[in-house]
Design a protein around this motif. Sequence first.
Motif, short mmCIF file in Angstrom:
data_model
loop_
_atom_site.label_atom_id
_atom_site.label_comp_id
_atom_site.label_asym_id
_atom_site.label_seq_id
_atom_site.Cartn_x
_atom_site.Cartn_y
_atom_site.Cartn_z
N GLU A 29 2.21 7.87 -15.45
CA GLU A 29 0.78 7.79 -15.72
C GLU A 29 0.01 7.33 -14.50
O GLU A 29 -1.08 7.84 -14.20
CB GLU A 29 0.54 6.83 -16.89
N LEU A 30 0.57 6.38 -13.76
CA LEU A 30 -0.09 5.88 -12.55
C LEU A 30 -0.12 6.96 -11.46
O LEU A 30 -1.11 7.10 -10.74
CB LEU A 30 0.62 4.63 -12.03
N ILE A 31 0.94 7.72 -11.35
CA ILE A 31 0.99 8.81 -10.37
C ILE A 31 -0.10 9.83 -10.68
O ILE A 31 -0.79 10.34 -9.79
CB ILE A 31 2.38 9.48 -10.35
N GLU A 32 -0.25 10.14 -11.97
CA GLU A 32 -1.24 11.15 -12.38
C GLU A 32 -2.66 10.68 -12.12
O GLU A 32 -3.56 11.51 -11.93
CB GLU A 32 -1.04 11.47 -13.87
N GLN A 33 -2.89 9.37 -12.09
CA GLN A 33 -4.22 8.85 -11.79
C GLN A 33 -4.57 8.97 -10.31
O GLN A 33 -5.75 8.92 -9.95
CB GLN A 33 -4.31 7.38 -12.23
N GLN A 34 -3.56 9.11 -9.46
CA GLN A 34 -3.73 9.34 -8.02
C GLN A 34 -4.58 8.25 -7.34
O GLN A 34 -5.39 8.53 -6.47
CB GLN A 34 -4.38 10.71 -7.77
N GLN A 35 -4.39 7.02 -7.78
CA GLN A 35 -5.14 5.90 -7.20
C GLN A 35 -4.27 5.00 -6.34
O GLN A 35 -4.77 4.35 -5.42
CB GLN A 35 -5.80 5.08 -8.32
N ASP A 36 -2.97 4.95 -6.63
CA ASP A 36 -2.05 4.08 -5.89
C ASP A 36 -0.95 4.91 -5.24
O ASP A 36 -0.58 5.98 -5.73
CB ASP A 36 -1.42 3.05 -6.84
N SER A 37 -0.43 4.38 -4.15
CA SER A 37 0.69 5.04 -3.48
C SER A 37 1.98 4.78 -4.27
O SER A 37 2.04 3.91 -5.14
CB SER A 37 0.85 4.48 -2.07
N LEU A 38 3.00 5.55 -3.98
CA LEU A 38 4.28 5.36 -4.66
C LEU A 38 4.84 3.96 -4.40
O LEU A 38 5.44 3.35 -5.29
CB LEU A 38 5.29 6.42 -4.20
N SER A 39 4.64 3.46 -3.20
CA SER A 39 5.10 2.10 -2.87
C SER A 39 4.38 1.07 -3.73
O SER A 39 5.00 0.12 -4.24
CB SER A 39 4.87 1.80 -1.39
N GLN A 40 3.07 1.22 -3.90
CA GLN A 40 2.30 0.30 -4.73
C GLN A 40 2.72 0.37 -6.19
O GLN A 40 2.83 -0.66 -6.87
CB GLN A 40 0.81 0.61 -4.58
#
Length: 367
Positions: free
Chosen positions: A322-333
Amino acid sequence: MEFKQIQYLIKELHQLRLHAVYPETELATLLSDNQYQPDSLKIIGDFYTEHQESLDPLFLEINHKMAFIMFPSTGCYYLLGPFTLSTQTSTLPYLKKASLRPLSELLYYLLFQKLGTTLRFEEDLGLKYSTVPNELRATSEQPLHQQTLETMMLRAIKDGQVAKVKELLLHNPLNKENDSIGLLSKKSLIRYYRNISITTVTLATRAAIQGGLFPEVAYSLSDRAIQTLEDAHFMTDLNKSMTEALIDLTRLVHQEKQLNISPLTNKAREYISNHLYEQTTRETVATFLAISPNHLDKIFKADLKISVARYIKQTKLQAACELIEQQQDSLSQISESLGFGSLNSFSKLFKQHYGYPPSQHLSHSQD
């Protein structure tokens, strides 16, 4: 949500003012920027005196150009307005009759954290305050379009009836250019429809929580849907996003109702859902429930056929998607916020579970 935040939200979404009126507040001073007749202020004050024990909001038409919605409460009352239902030129915000009930229900929830209110009209209480001609009044006998549809929709979401929600969505007024929904913004047509969609998703989220969906899960889905609605620039995109949100909420409620699990397992799942962004382990869950980790695992496996540790891992991976789909944070974050230890560990677990690395999730989710 604090009152000032609610005031700001209502102002931004609906161009309406919300007042908190206490006994020591001088109503005439509070509303000094409008030309009110003394009799108009007396109507408002008299209603509060007579009905302060009732939490049901009431629609008050002072005259054919000016109306309010009042939310009585012990010790104070909240006053939304003024606005007008008249099509005549006015400096006041203009609402269509159909927007009165959904708007009052949303505001009632924000103010009192309760669902299930009914907007009442002066005729419902036998009041004779208003001098508005009968042909211009928004009486309770006049049908407010979509009221029945909205009630049925919220009930279907709460009950987890996916097929029923899909059927009701066929009557979605956003697919039609008519007067069945109120004008909640004077700035632009797309803002108008966006406001309706956001209000609908907000009410649906509350209904889903009432139906048994964990608040953390419901709010997460709601936040993503509202962000998508804010970014949409076309009617088709608004309708698609709202429709998907309502169906997803209903489907999750349905899944919860189908689970035949013990109260202990359900408490464990709720704890995990509420502590995804912490170092949650089966030990921390067991400590919260005051039982041993082995006993927790035994109950969890009997109910869900999966260990607590594996359930935590899968739930965190779902949150990562879900966080990836929001495209607000990097994978590291994302990896760090969900407590995966390192990006390498996160990527390895993600690929083991989904069959592809997290860097490819966006392309897979759009297929």
